[in-house]
Enzyme design. Structure first.
Site, short mmCIF file in Angstrom:
data_model
loop_
_atom_site.label_atom_id
_atom_site.label_comp_id
_atom_site.label_asym_id
_atom_site.label_seq_id
_atom_site.Cartn_x
_atom_site.Cartn_y
_atom_site.Cartn_z
N GLY A 230 -10.85 5.01 1.05
CA GLY A 230 -11.26 5.48 -0.27
C GLY A 230 -11.69 4.33 -1.15
CB SER A 231 -12.13 4.14 -4.80
OG SER A 231 -10.83 4.31 -5.33
CD GLU A 252 -13.69 1.85 5.53
OE1 GLU A 252 -14.30 1.18 4.65
OE2 GLU A 252 -14.02 2.98 5.87
CG LEU A 253 -10.08 -0.57 0.34
CD1 LEU A 253 -9.45 -1.67 -0.49
CD2 LEU A 253 -9.36 0.77 0.11
N GLY A 254 -14.24 0.28 -0.56
CA GLY A 254 -15.64 0.36 -0.92
C GLY A 254 -16.47 -0.80 -0.42
CB CYS A 286 -17.58 2.84 2.42
SG CYS A 286 -17.42 3.08 4.21
CD GLU A 380 -18.43 1.50 -3.40
OE1 GLU A 380 -18.52 1.83 -2.20
OE2 GLU A 380 -17.35 1.45 -4.01
CG PHE A 382 -19.91 6.11 -3.53
CD1 PHE A 382 -19.73 5.09 -2.61
CD2 PHE A 382 -19.36 7.35 -3.26
CE1 PHE A 382 -19.01 5.29 -1.45
CE2 PHE A 382 -18.64 7.57 -2.09
CZ PHE A 382 -18.46 6.54 -1.19
#
Length: 485
Positions: A230-231, A252-254, A286, A380, A382
């Site tokens: 996620g973020s 596991e992020l942006g 991502c 970021e 998105f």
């Protein structure tokens, strides 16, 4: 029979059995229309506590099940998924706002993950270490016990499965908390699939919920490991809580990913790859290209070609129309994308296409002359925005790409493969592709980033053993030694 009709899951969650939880209901909304398309039960901290305790009780028997029986469940799940492809795709399209090819990619990816999970129980799970002649010394991989999985909205079926399936395959029980915006695609579909495939009762709990449920999952004493996708902002909170409770955590992020187009690139293929990297699923990935770093000799034509593409891309409801871009997931996210574009234009970026919205739909957008001071370069996105920055040398391209706290993915286009590889080695990212764009995924590769993109953890392929099990050292002696005390 349709798996979606096999259980009365509506307004419920899977906590050993399908039941109504204590937190009321989550309304599932179709982002393209704003209309409700279903309901699931909302988990509270109390529900998480009960499920974690039940999962811990169920885990030992699951881990002790003969490996052939565990492997068969994942093979059966793959066959059931293939038979239910159309029903599953409809939910993914309507709930995530993705186009049909995106939904089919998710399903194909999860089929691959099912087969990978089926293979894991038969793989070597340790090694024999050097030791004295009368000692057998073994290092073996053992499950953590209960693994908590918190998954995002953008590829919910795939990204839930990416953690849940290998965690189960290595002998863990799992608590899955899907994003409350996509609880069916991210939770119900997978729970129904594995339940029908024969997964024993209590081994998987699917608990839709908000921050209360998420924090309860991360801090619960029976949850030994947490996998979060996620973020970055929420990931920092998950990491903080997990560290405080001495839990293993995979984040596991942006990303703020760079697509680098060198002056010797195949221009048409670079433009095609760049469009895919920023506009696929409205840029809500991502690994999307948040920066297009283009050599100054090509930058003007690159921007022109991107704008031409953007102006003809159809945008609309992917369930009812043939479109290339669907809705942005929420009004809040749409407003955030629009702010980044408007502020960057106010600072001197040139808006060549898009920059407009109609309802939940944001047009494919192209910004040229973006500088490192602008939000389009730093934040970021998105959202469906191509942000173009020119450079003069390979060293300048590397410096621009590394000018970020993120470190997830990068792509490089060059006809000179050695030159592309030399540039790739300079980039502080977890994934890099020479002569391809930034959005690449494969269940057999270790997926993850560096810096604000993750804590160095990985999902996929050989990394699954690293993440979802831990080493145990065992020695065996024929005769106990005599000690001098």
């Amino acid at each position: 029979m349709s798996l979606l009709a096999s259980e009365d899951w509506s307004r419920r969650a899977l906590a050993e059995d399908w039941k109504v939880l204590t937190g009321g209901q989550i309304e599932v909304t179709e982002p393209a229309t704003g209309q409700p398309i279903g309901w699931v039960s909302r988990a509270t901290a109390q529900d998480v506590r009960a499920s974690a305790s039940a999962a811990r009780r169920a885990q030992k028997a699951w881990a002790a099940l003969p490996y052939a029986e565990r492997a068969k469940i994942f093979r059966t799940a793959a066959a059931l998924l293939e038979a239910n492809r159309a029903d599953y795709a409809e939910w993914i399209i309507r709930e995530t706002g993705g186009i049909q090819p995106k939904a089919m990619f998710e399903i194909d990816s999860v089929l691959h993950l099912c087969h990978e999970a089926a293979a894991m129980p038969t793989q070597a799970q340790g090694c024999v270490l050097p030791s004295a002649a009368d000692v057998t010394s073994i290092a073996r991989r053992v499950p953590h016990g209960v693994v908590g999985v918190i998954s995002p909205f953008n590829f919910p079926f795939l990204l839930s499965s990416r953690a849940v399936l290998p965690a189960l395959a290595t002998g863990n029980a799992v608590l899955l908390k899907p994003d409350p915006r996509t609880p069916v695609s991210g939770g119900v579909l997978l729970a129904l699939l594995l339940q029908a495939a024969g997964l024993p009762r209590g081994v998987l709990h699917m608990l839709p919920g908000d921050a209360e449920a998420g924090e309860a999952l991360v801090t619960d004493p029976d949850v030994a490991m947490v996998s979060f996708t996620g973020s970055t902002a929420v990931g920092r909170r998950v990491g903080e809580l997990a560290g405080k409770h001495l839990k293993k955590v995979a984040l596991e992020l942006g990303g703020k990913n760079s697509l680098i187009v060198l002056d010797d690139a195949d221009f048409d293929l670079a433009v095609s790859g760049g469009a895919w990297a920023s506009w696929l699923h409205q840029g809500q990935i991502c690994m999307s290209a948040g920066r297009h770093l283009v050599h100054e000799k090509l930058a003007t034509n690159y921007a022109r070609r991107m704008a031409e593409k953007a102006r003809v891309l159809p945008v609309g409801d992917p369930f009812r129309q043939q479109v290339a871009l669907g809705p942005v997931i929420t009004q809040q996210q749409l407003q955030r994308v629009d702010r980044i574009v408007r502020e960057s234009v106010a600072m001197g970026a040139r808006l060549l296409a898009g920059g407009t919205c109609q309802g939940p739909f944001y047009a494919a957008t192209v910004l040229a002359d973006v500088t490192p001071a602008m939000p389009a370069f730093r934040e970021e996105l998105f959202g469906p925005v191509v942000s173009i920055t020119a450079f003069g040398t390979d060293a300048e391209a590397a410096a621009l790409a590394n000018d970020t706290e993120y470190g997830l993915s990068a792509g490089i286009y060059s006809r000179d493969v050695a030159r592309g590889m030399a540039l790739a080695r300079q980039l502080d990212v977890g994934l890099v592709h020479v002569n391809d764009q930034t959005v690449n995924d494969d269940g057999t590769m270790p997926m993850g980033g560096r810096g604000a993109s993750g804590n160095g953890s990985r999902h996929g392929g050989p990394a699954n053993w690293d993440e979802f099990t831990q080493w145990q050292w065992m020695t065996v002696r024929g005769t106990p030694p005599a000690y001098p005390l």
